[in-house]
Design a protein around this motif. Sequence first.
Motif, PDB file in Angstrom:
ATOM      1  N   ASN A 116       5.211   6.314  -1.285  1.00 51.32           N
ATOM      2  CA  ASN A 116       3.794   6.597  -1.552  1.00 51.32           C
ATOM      3  C   ASN A 116       3.238   7.776  -0.759  1.00 51.32           C
ATOM      4  OD1 ASN A 116       4.038   5.120   0.844  1.00 51.32           O
ATOM      5  ND2 ASN A 116       2.003   4.196   0.646  1.00 51.32           N
ATOM      6  N   VAL A 117       4.095   8.572  -0.134  1.00 47.12           N
ATOM      7  CA  VAL A 117       3.617   9.745   0.601  1.00 47.12           C
ATOM      8  C   VAL A 117       4.391  10.982   0.163  1.00 47.12           C
ATOM      9  CG1 VAL A 117       2.952   8.379   2.615  1.00 47.12           C
ATOM     10  CG2 VAL A 117       5.203   9.456   2.561  1.00 47.12           C
ATOM     11  N   SER A 118       3.778  12.143   0.367  1.00 45.36           N
ATOM     12  CA  SER A 118       4.419  13.413   0.025  1.00 45.36           C
ATOM     13  C   SER A 118       5.474  13.777   1.061  1.00 45.36           C
ATOM     14  CB  SER A 118       3.361  14.513  -0.039  1.00 45.36           C
ATOM     15  OG  SER A 118       2.828  14.751   1.268  1.00 45.36           O
ATOM     16  N   GLY A 284      17.125   5.031  12.772  1.00 48.34           N
ATOM     17  CA  GLY A 284      16.853   4.862  11.352  1.00 48.34           C
ATOM     18  C   GLY A 284      16.375   3.477  10.990  1.00 48.34           C
ATOM     19  N   ALA A 285      16.870   2.448  11.682  1.00 48.32           N
ATOM     20  CA  ALA A 285      16.457   1.071  11.379  1.00 48.32           C
ATOM     21  C   ALA A 285      14.983   0.869  11.689  1.00 48.32           C
ATOM     22  CB  ALA A 285      17.322   0.085  12.162  1.00 48.32           C
ATOM     23  N   GLN A 286      14.524   1.391  12.825  1.00 54.54           N
ATOM     24  CA  GLN A 286      13.107   1.292  13.164  1.00 54.54           C
ATOM     25  C   GLN A 286      12.264   2.114  12.195  1.00 54.54           C
ATOM     26  OE1 GLN A 286      12.788   2.453  17.275  1.00 54.54           O
ATOM     27  NE2 GLN A 286      13.597   0.517  18.042  1.00 54.54           N
ATOM     28  N   LEU A 287      12.784   3.256  11.790  1.00 56.68           N
ATOM     29  CA  LEU A 287      12.059   4.093  10.837  1.00 56.68           C
ATOM     30  C   LEU A 287      11.894   3.367   9.502  1.00 56.68           C
ATOM     31  CD1 LEU A 287      10.775   6.884  10.890  1.00 56.68           C
ATOM     32  CD2 LEU A 287      12.924   7.824  10.028  1.00 56.68           C
ATOM     33  N   GLN A 288      12.891   2.585   9.112  1.00 56.86           N
ATOM     34  CA  GLN A 288      12.784   1.818   7.879  1.00 56.86           C
ATOM     35  C   GLN A 288      11.687   0.753   7.980  1.00 56.86           C
ATOM     36  OE1 GLN A 288      14.551   2.695   5.079  1.00 56.86           O
ATOM     37  NE2 GLN A 288      13.091   1.308   4.126  1.00 56.86           N
ATOM     38  N   LYS A 289      11.511   0.170   9.175  1.00 63.19           N
ATOM     39  CA  LYS A 289      10.423  -0.790   9.376  1.00 63.19           C
ATOM     40  C   LYS A 289       9.069  -0.096   9.236  1.00 63.19           C
ATOM     41  CE  LYS A 289      13.091  -3.839  12.401  1.00 63.19           C
ATOM     42  NZ  LYS A 289      13.246  -4.389  13.774  1.00 63.19           N
ATOM     43  N   LEU A 290       8.988   1.134   9.740  1.00 62.09           N
ATOM     44  CA  LEU A 290       7.747   1.894   9.592  1.00 62.09           C
ATOM     45  C   LEU A 290       7.502   2.246   8.129  1.00 62.09           C
ATOM     46  CD1 LEU A 290       8.014   4.294  12.667  1.00 62.09           C
ATOM     47  CD2 LEU A 290       6.599   2.258  12.448  1.00 62.09           C
ATOM     48  N   THR A 291       8.580   2.498   7.381  1.00 60.46           N
ATOM     49  CA  THR A 291       8.449   2.773   5.949  1.00 60.46           C
ATOM     50  C   THR A 291       7.737   1.624   5.247  1.00 60.46           C
ATOM     51  OG1 THR A 291      10.455   4.135   5.901  1.00 60.46           O
ATOM     52  CG2 THR A 291       9.721   3.214   3.811  1.00 60.46           C
ATOM     53  N   GLN A 292       8.111   0.403   5.587  1.00 61.15           N
ATOM     54  CA  GLN A 292       7.492  -0.774   4.968  1.00 61.15           C
ATOM     55  C   GLN A 292       6.000  -0.839   5.276  1.00 61.15           C
ATOM     56  OE1 GLN A 292       9.822  -4.073   6.426  1.00 61.15           O
ATOM     57  NE2 GLN A 292      11.738  -3.270   5.589  1.00 61.15           N
ATOM     58  N   LEU A 293       5.619  -0.508   6.510  1.00 58.29           N
ATOM     59  CA  LEU A 293       4.202  -0.529   6.885  1.00 58.29           C
ATOM     60  C   LEU A 293       3.420   0.557   6.154  1.00 58.29           C
ATOM     61  CD1 LEU A 293       4.436  -1.142  10.748  1.00 58.29           C
ATOM     62  CD2 LEU A 293       3.977  -2.813   8.936  1.00 58.29           C
ATOM     63  N   ILE A 294       4.061   1.707   5.960  1.00 52.82           N
ATOM     64  CA  ILE A 294       3.390   2.812   5.275  1.00 52.82           C
ATOM     65  C   ILE A 294       3.246   2.508   3.787  1.00 52.82           C
ATOM     66  CG2 ILE A 294       3.632   5.251   4.630  1.00 52.82           C
ATOM     67  CD1 ILE A 294       5.097   5.520   7.438  1.00 52.82           C
ATOM     68  N   GLU A 295       4.307   1.976   3.187  1.00 52.45           N
ATOM     69  CA  GLU A 295       4.249   1.668   1.751  1.00 52.45           C
ATOM     70  C   GLU A 295       3.272   0.530   1.451  1.00 52.45           C
ATOM     71  OE1 GLU A 295       8.552   3.193   0.053  1.00 52.45           O
ATOM     72  OE2 GLU A 295       8.346   1.065   0.576  1.00 52.45           O
ATOM     73  N   SER A 296       3.063  -0.347   2.428  1.00 49.34           N
ATOM     74  CA  SER A 296       2.122  -1.449   2.228  1.00 49.34           C
ATOM     75  C   SER A 296       0.684  -1.049   2.533  1.00 49.34           C
ATOM     76  CB  SER A 296       2.522  -2.641   3.105  1.00 49.34           C
ATOM     77  OG  SER A 296       2.376  -2.322   4.482  1.00 49.34           O
ATOM     78  N   GLY A 297       0.485   0.172   3.024  1.00 44.62           N
ATOM     79  CA  GLY A 297      -0.848   0.668   3.307  1.00 44.62           C
ATOM     80  C   GLY A 297      -1.384   0.313   4.681  1.00 44.62           C
ATOM     81  N   VAL A 298      -0.563  -0.332   5.517  1.00 44.83           N
ATOM     82  CA  VAL A 298      -0.997  -0.707   6.859  1.00 44.83           C
ATOM     83  C   VAL A 298      -1.231   0.536   7.720  1.00 44.83           C
ATOM     84  CG1 VAL A 298      -0.276  -1.844   9.007  1.00 44.83           C
ATOM     85  CG2 VAL A 298       0.099  -2.966   6.799  1.00 44.83           C
TER      86      VAL A 298
END
Length: 333
Positions: A116-118, A284-298
Amino acid sequence: MKALLVDKYGKKEALRLVEMPRPDVQADEVLVQVHAASVNLLDAKIRNGEFKLLLPYRRPFILGHDVAGVVVQVGTQVTNFKIGDQVYARPDDMRIGTFAEFVAVKAQSLAIKPANVSMDEAASIPLVGLTAWQALVEMGQLQKGQMVFIQAGSGGVGTFAIQLAKHLGASVATTTSASNVAWVKSLGADVVIDYKTQDFEKMLSGYDLVLNSQDSETLSKSLRVLKPGGKVISISGPPDVEFAKAIRAPWLVQQIMRFLSFRIRKQARQRHVAYAFLFMKANGAQLQKLTQLIESGVIRPVLDKVFPLTATNDALRYVESGRAKGKVVIKVL
């Protein structure tokens, strides 16, 4: 490929734009075609030579610590990424080089870009996002109901850390200029202090955690807003001996860091609080957790300005000026 090199250390030394071969790809790496890279204060400090003791890069070298782009080649041992994947990362130390058209990144340090981001927004995330995660979650173990003081709330790390701390259920205090008060409150800050006219030490007390990103005077004052048993985590130094041991620094370097951090560690002990230095690691594993927060709009990335690759030196100067409101990005493709 086009790339920007550090030829000599120094605050007035400009990065040099050159043509050079694409980087070699090791078995555990992927080659990323860079669409965007962001500029961090760390880039300026490395160019200035402030980290040459910790990170002995062989000059000339390509600068840059954040990347968003597309995988164009995978190493023989890589199974979790394929050509065409849209990815983002903070490359490992000694393998940096995102101010270029291509960069090789270890697969374990890479993650799929939030959908959901550029590309520009994705490039702004890795270093500051991982810094906030490792400070608040990994080292600080911030819990719901605790109080955290995050300095420089309108900066790259600050904007991300405020949002993450609120997601964790903490009460957040921060500093910024008067013009940014409403804006950082919209990110989730509960207490906002105008650093130009107010003294945070007189306004805050009983805090569980401080994320320090400022100078030594501010760091000392930060100890005094903590409750007994609290902790200050500094991303601006001084490095301590625990950090030196973690990176397996030579004995002499460990002793230098012990000396550099002696004063603040002594002050912390006297106040029955803890001090730790954080130099964030690629993950990368922590970055994937951040991906979930970003995609969920948190959490939403915050961009200030976007520069072309040819204006990277201008972008560095802007970041060093301290005026950036969020992140500064280099558009490469």
